[in-house]
Design a protein around this motif. Structure first.
Motif, PDB file in Angstrom:
ATOM      1  N   LEU A   4      16.420  45.692  -0.665  1.00  0.00           N
ATOM      2  CA  LEU A   4      17.111  44.465  -0.270  1.00  0.00           C
ATOM      3  C   LEU A   4      17.644  44.534   1.157  1.00  0.00           C
ATOM      4  N   LEU A   5      18.076  45.719   1.592  1.00  0.00           N
ATOM      5  CA  LEU A   5      18.631  45.891   2.938  1.00  0.00           C
ATOM      6  C   LEU A   5      17.821  46.891   3.752  1.00  0.00           C
ATOM      7  N   GLN A   6      16.550  47.010   3.452  1.00  0.00           N
ATOM      8  CA  GLN A   6      15.705  47.989   4.129  1.00  0.00           C
ATOM      9  C   GLN A   6      15.734  47.804   5.637  1.00  0.00           C
ATOM     10  N   GLY A   7      16.039  48.892   6.360  1.00  0.00           N
ATOM     11  CA  GLY A   7      16.033  48.853   7.823  1.00  0.00           C
ATOM     12  C   GLY A   7      17.261  48.244   8.453  1.00  0.00           C
ATOM     13  N   LYS A   8      18.275  47.873   7.651  1.00  0.00           N
ATOM     14  CA  LYS A   8      19.480  47.237   8.184  1.00  0.00           C
ATOM     15  C   LYS A   8      20.535  48.288   8.525  1.00  0.00           C
ATOM     16  N   GLY A  31      18.593  50.507   0.870  1.00  0.00           N
ATOM     17  CA  GLY A  31      17.759  50.775   2.032  1.00  0.00           C
ATOM     18  C   GLY A  31      18.439  50.729   3.375  1.00  0.00           C
ATOM     19  N   ALA A  32      19.759  50.485   3.412  1.00  0.00           N
ATOM     20  CA  ALA A  32      20.462  50.366   4.689  1.00  0.00           C
ATOM     21  C   ALA A  32      20.849  51.734   5.248  1.00  0.00           C
ATOM     22  N   SER A  33      21.083  51.765   6.562  1.00  0.00           N
ATOM     23  CA  SER A  33      21.759  52.889   7.209  1.00  0.00           C
ATOM     24  C   SER A  33      23.230  52.495   7.342  1.00  0.00           C
ATOM     25  N   ILE A  34      24.142  53.434   7.094  1.00  0.00           N
ATOM     26  CA  ILE A  34      25.553  53.095   6.979  1.00  0.00           C
ATOM     27  C   ILE A  34      26.406  53.895   7.955  1.00  0.00           C
ATOM     28  N   LYS A  84      22.412  47.706  17.689  1.00  0.00           N
ATOM     29  CA  LYS A  84      22.564  46.460  16.939  1.00  0.00           C
ATOM     30  C   LYS A  84      23.181  46.751  15.573  1.00  0.00           C
ATOM     31  N   VAL A  85      23.866  45.748  15.041  1.00  0.00           N
ATOM     32  CA  VAL A  85      24.440  45.837  13.697  1.00  0.00           C
ATOM     33  C   VAL A  85      23.971  44.620  12.912  1.00  0.00           C
ATOM     34  N   ASP A  86      23.483  44.857  11.711  1.00  0.00           N
ATOM     35  CA  ASP A  86      23.006  43.765  10.863  1.00  0.00           C
ATOM     36  C   ASP A  86      24.071  43.274   9.888  1.00  0.00           C
TER      37      ASP A  86
END
Length: 252
Positions: A4-8, A31-34, A84-86
């Motif tokens: 759902l958040l891949q690459g974010k 899938g996000a980076s945090i 950048k920040v998503d």
């Protein structure tokens, strides 16, 4: 695990424990980076390193969101590492120890501290992240409010007032940032079983359980799915809204 958040890239404040930590875990699994941000340095390091050891793309910064220096440190890290920040989840808040006091006896210094951390900190962190949210062309901001501001919980005046301010500030932010394709929404959890609510009297917990349409205790996982939704493409045309997540204790 989802994509759902891949690459974010997602920044989460108040991420060392409670809902903030659960949001971080959920976003990583999606899938996000945090980037985890919290004032609790030792606990933050422990939790972040645990997630790193499990192979998740997570890093952390210790920060007191009542100080501009801490905000600047977060900004510098993002500028050097992500550009950048998503997504941004403003979860940091002063809650433990602010309740159980009649409004006639409330300490003005505690009032000021709660407002500084909960309201000013949310504004300053969002302000700092806006340039990076603009660069993503995608930006999602989720401000964590509270259903106490919707039903007027007694003996919790500063906290309730601060979360009411979050609701209003969210709408104003949504108006100002919409032209940059940045959505801003708030999420209002009910009383959730986390470290910050351990001090809450059993009577208040029982009041919530019996008053809910779904009559049980609320867990962190009950809230994280809504946060993921608001960070995702599924909510691309949702902004300026508040979503209560409390098992039906308060209806919007």
């Amino acid at each position: 695990m989802t994509t759902l958040l891949q690459g974010k890239n997602v920044v989460i404040t108040g991420a060392a424990r409670g809902l903030g930590y659960d949001f971080a875990c959920a976003a990583l699994k999606a899938g996000a980076s945090i980037l985890m941000v919290d004032i609790l340095a030792d606990l933050l390091q422990e939790k972040a390193e645990k997630l790193q050891g499990e192979g998740f793309p997570v890093t952390y910064i210790t920060a007191d969101l009542s100080t501009q220096t801490s905000i600047d440190n977060v900004t510098t890290w993002v500028s050097l590492n992500w550009q950048k920040v998503d997504g941004l989840i403003n979860c940091a808040a002063l809650a433990t120890g602010v309740g159980g006091v009649d409004m006639m006896d409330y300490d003005p210094e505690l009032w000021d501290r709660v407002m500084t951390v909960n309201v000013k900190g949310t504004w300053l962190m969002t302000q700092a992240m806006v340039p990076f949210l603009k660069k993503s062309g995608y930006g999602k901001v989720v401000n964590i409010a509270s259903d106490t501001a919707l039903w007027g919980a007694p003996k919790l005046m500063a906290y309730v007032a601060s979360k009411g301010a979050i609701l209003s500030m969210t709408r104003s932010m949504a108006r100002e940032l919409g032209e940059f394709n940045i959505s801003v929404n708030s999420l209002s959890p009910g009383l959730t079983l986390v470290e910050a609510t351990e001090y809450v009297p059993k009577e208040r917990h029982n009041l919530y359980i019996t008053g809910r349409a779904i009559q049980r205790e609320q867990l962190p996982d009950d809230v994280s799915g809504t946060a993921l939704y608001l960070l995702s493409d599924l909510a691309s045309f949702v902004t300026g809204q508040n979503i209560p997540v409390n098992g039906g204790f308060v209806f919007n």
